[in-house]
Design an enzyme around this catalytic site. Structure first.
Site, mmCIF file in Angstrom:
data_model
loop_
_atom_site.group_PDB
_atom_site.id
_atom_site.type_symbol
_atom_site.label_atom_id
_atom_site.label_comp_id
_atom_site.label_asym_id
_atom_site.label_seq_id
_atom_site.Cartn_x
_atom_site.Cartn_y
_atom_site.Cartn_z
ATOM 1 N N LYS A 13 0.827 -1.214 0.000
ATOM 2 C CA LYS A 13 0.000 0.000 0.000
ATOM 3 C C LYS A 13 0.863 1.266 0.000
ATOM 4 C CE LYS A 13 -1.987 -1.153 3.913
ATOM 5 N NZ LYS A 13 -1.263 -2.407 4.262
ATOM 6 N N ARG A 87 -9.674 0.670 9.166
ATOM 7 C CA ARG A 87 -9.219 -0.686 9.468
ATOM 8 C C ARG A 87 -10.219 -1.471 10.288
ATOM 9 N NH1 ARG A 87 -3.424 0.233 9.028
ATOM 10 N NH2 ARG A 87 -2.256 -1.534 9.750
ATOM 11 N N ARG A 126 11.851 -5.690 4.236
ATOM 12 C CA ARG A 126 11.548 -4.270 4.007
ATOM 13 C C ARG A 126 12.593 -3.346 4.629
ATOM 14 N NH1 ARG A 126 5.821 -1.782 5.360
ATOM 15 N NH2 ARG A 126 6.157 -2.742 7.386
ATOM 16 N N ARG A 152 11.697 -1.319 10.215
ATOM 17 C CA ARG A 152 10.635 -0.903 11.121
ATOM 18 C C ARG A 152 10.586 -1.778 12.360
ATOM 19 N NH1 ARG A 152 5.000 0.287 8.119
ATOM 20 N NH2 ARG A 152 4.168 -1.046 9.758
ATOM 21 N N ARG A 163 -0.031 -8.932 13.545
ATOM 22 C CA ARG A 163 -0.668 -7.957 12.658
ATOM 23 C C ARG A 163 -1.548 -8.654 11.629
ATOM 24 N NH1 ARG A 163 4.618 -5.337 10.748
ATOM 25 N NH2 ARG A 163 3.379 -4.112 9.283
HETATM 26 P P1 AP5 Z 1 4.811 -1.637 1.786
HETATM 27 O O1 AP5 Z 1 4.448 -0.795 0.614
HETATM 28 O O2 AP5 Z 1 5.601 -1.022 2.872
HETATM 29 O O3 AP5 Z 1 3.513 -2.365 2.387
HETATM 30 P P2 AP5 Z 1 2.266 -1.782 3.178
HETATM 31 O O4 AP5 Z 1 1.067 -2.407 2.594
HETATM 32 O O5 AP5 Z 1 2.327 -0.295 3.247
HETATM 33 O O6 AP5 Z 1 2.546 -2.458 4.600
HETATM 34 P P3 AP5 Z 1 2.570 -1.885 6.079
HETATM 35 O O7 AP5 Z 1 3.361 -2.874 6.896
HETATM 36 O O8 AP5 Z 1 3.013 -0.464 6.111
HETATM 37 O O9 AP5 Z 1 1.077 -1.976 6.459
HETATM 38 P P4 AP5 Z 1 0.469 -2.034 7.850
HETATM 39 O O10 AP5 Z 1 -0.932 -1.882 7.499
HETATM 40 O O11 AP5 Z 1 0.794 -3.184 8.687
HETATM 41 O O12 AP5 Z 1 1.207 -0.863 8.650
HETATM 42 P P5 AP5 Z 1 0.746 0.601 9.037
HETATM 43 O O13 AP5 Z 1 1.919 1.461 8.971
HETATM 44 O O14 AP5 Z 1 -0.470 0.972 8.302
HETATM 45 O O15 AP5 Z 1 5.585 -2.929 1.198
HETATM 46 C C1 AP5 Z 1 6.101 -3.948 2.040
HETATM 47 C C2 AP5 Z 1 7.402 -4.533 1.466
HETATM 48 O O16 AP5 Z 1 7.133 -5.253 0.253
HETATM 49 C C3 AP5 Z 1 8.450 -3.474 1.076
HETATM 50 O O17 AP5 Z 1 9.711 -3.974 1.370
HETATM 51 C C4 AP5 Z 1 8.266 -3.306 -0.445
HETATM 52 O O18 AP5 Z 1 9.454 -2.891 -1.091
HETATM 53 C C5 AP5 Z 1 7.843 -4.708 -0.871
HETATM 54 N N1 AP5 Z 1 6.919 -4.714 -2.006
HETATM 55 C C6 AP5 Z 1 5.858 -3.877 -2.226
HETATM 56 N N2 AP5 Z 1 5.204 -4.218 -3.357
HETATM 57 C C7 AP5 Z 1 5.853 -5.309 -3.860
HETATM 58 C C8 AP5 Z 1 5.643 -6.123 -5.024
HETATM 59 N N3 AP5 Z 1 4.640 -5.893 -5.880
HETATM 60 N N4 AP5 Z 1 6.492 -7.160 -5.232
HETATM 61 C C9 AP5 Z 1 7.530 -7.405 -4.364
HETATM 62 N N5 AP5 Z 1 7.766 -6.655 -3.256
HETATM 63 C C10 AP5 Z 1 6.941 -5.620 -3.004
HETATM 64 O O19 AP5 Z 1 0.308 0.391 10.565
HETATM 65 C C11 AP5 Z 1 1.240 0.139 11.585
HETATM 66 C C12 AP5 Z 1 0.549 0.095 12.938
HETATM 67 O O20 AP5 Z 1 -0.061 1.360 13.231
HETATM 68 C C13 AP5 Z 1 -0.617 -0.908 13.062
HETATM 69 O O21 AP5 Z 1 -0.158 -2.186 13.403
HETATM 70 C C14 AP5 Z 1 -1.470 -0.250 14.170
HETATM 71 O O22 AP5 Z 1 -0.924 -0.502 15.441
HETATM 72 C C15 AP5 Z 1 -1.325 1.227 13.876
HETATM 73 N N6 AP5 Z 1 -2.381 1.724 12.955
HETATM 74 C C16 AP5 Z 1 -2.192 2.257 11.717
HETATM 75 N N7 AP5 Z 1 -3.366 2.594 11.153
HETATM 76 C C17 AP5 Z 1 -4.333 2.280 12.055
HETATM 77 C C18 AP5 Z 1 -5.750 2.380 12.055
HETATM 78 N N8 AP5 Z 1 -6.424 2.869 10.987
HETATM 79 N N9 AP5 Z 1 -6.418 1.952 13.156
HETATM 80 C C19 AP5 Z 1 -5.770 1.473 14.228
HETATM 81 N N10 AP5 Z 1 -4.434 1.333 14.295
HETATM 82 C C20 AP5 Z 1 -3.708 1.738 13.220
HETATM 83 ZN ZN ZN Z 2 2.607 1.115 4.842
#
Ligand code: AP5
Ligand code: ZN
Length: 206
Positions: A13, A87, A126, A152, A163
């Site tokens: 994402k 979410r 990552r 991270r 997660r």
């Molecule tokens: P990346 O693009 O970083 O993936 P992502 O989908 O953004 O994954 P996240 O881990 O950031 O999502 P998340 O939802 O767990 O974390 P968030 O920060 O929102 O890609 C991942 C890897 O794959 C990279 O290395 C990339 O290079 C590689 N890649 C990408 N595309 C590829 C492809 N096509 N082929 C091969 N490789 C590829 O949330 C973190 C924490 O914050 C949560 O756990 C929670 O505690 C809190 N939080 C955030 N939002 C909320 C909410 N709305 N409500 C409650 N708590 C929340």
């Molecule tokens: Zn992300």
């Protein structure tokens, strides 16, 4: 336009949101990035969020909804990508309410489809550029030579598994929620980064 990026951790994402920001002037609102920034600065929000994030749990809905409300107010009529929000069903309902008051609505929801095994592979490799937030992968999308990158806090295998569990239990019900609203578009994220980007551009008619 208001576009939601929905999908498990590590689905890509953030990677794709950065592309749309750079090429089309979208503004990425990542609740995860906002929370990590707050943790880094040691604000009240950061202190509260940290204990949930370290365990891979969701931060309480009211806290998150407050953040989004403020951001949407600030960004008014800009084109926005909501990355990692909503979410939970209550978050989605709160968003619909918020937008309704401004005579707006969510334009599209892009579902990033990916298996649990692939999530683990992606998150353990990552790396992030702490200056720009650009996302890399040691194998699939290596950072440029010499660039300093970091890992991270929550990309440890036990936390990743938690997660994923949280995603399946609390976030997956949103698929039905947006299907019912006829807004769900599915992207196949097993493809390389550029191909996923092309799929998204086609879906959004960019
Ligand atoms: P990346 O693009 O970083 O993936 P992502 O989908 O953004 O994954 P996240 O881990 O950031 O999502 P998340 O939802 O767990 O974390 P968030 O920060 O929102 O890609 C991942 C890897 O794959 C990279 O290395 C990339 O290079 C590689 N890649 C990408 N595309 C590829 C492809 N096509 N082929 C091969 N490789 C590829 O949330 C973190 C924490 O914050 C949560 O756990 C929670 O505690 C809190 N939080 C955030 N939002 C909320 C909410 N709305 N409500 C409650 N708590 C929340
Ligand atoms: Zn992300």
């Amino acid at each position: 336009k208001i576009i939601i990026f929905l999908g498990p951790p590590g689905a890509g994402k953030g990677t794709q949101a950065k592309f749309l920001e750079k090429d089309y002037g979208f503004i990425q609102i990542s609740t995860g990035d906002i929370l990590r920034e707050a943790v880094k600065k040691g604000t009240e929000l950061g202190k509260l969020a940290k204990k949930y994030m370290d365990e891979g749990k969701l931060v309480p809905d009211d806290v998150i909804v407050g953040i989004i409300e403020e951001k949407l107010e600030e960004l008014k009529d800009k084109n926005i990508i909501l990355d990692g929000f909503p979410r939970t069903i209550p978050q989605a309902e709160a968003l619909d309410e918020m937008l309704k008051k401004k005579n707006k609505e969510v334009d599209a929801v892009i579902l990033f489809d990916i298996s649990d095994e692939e999530v683990i592979r992606r998150l353990s490799g990552r790396r992030i550029d702490p200056k720009t937030g650009n996302v890399y992968h040691i194998e699939f999308n290596p950072p440029p030579e010499g660039l300093e990158v970091i890992q991270r806090e929550d990309d440890k295998e036990e936390v990743i598994r938690k997660r994923l569990e949280v995603y399946h239990n609390q976030t997956e019900p949103l698929i039905e929620y947006y299907k019912k609203q006829n807004k769900l578009l599915k992207v196949d994220t097993s493809k390389p980064v550029e191909e996923v980007y092309n799929q998204i551009k086609n879906m959004l008619k960019l």
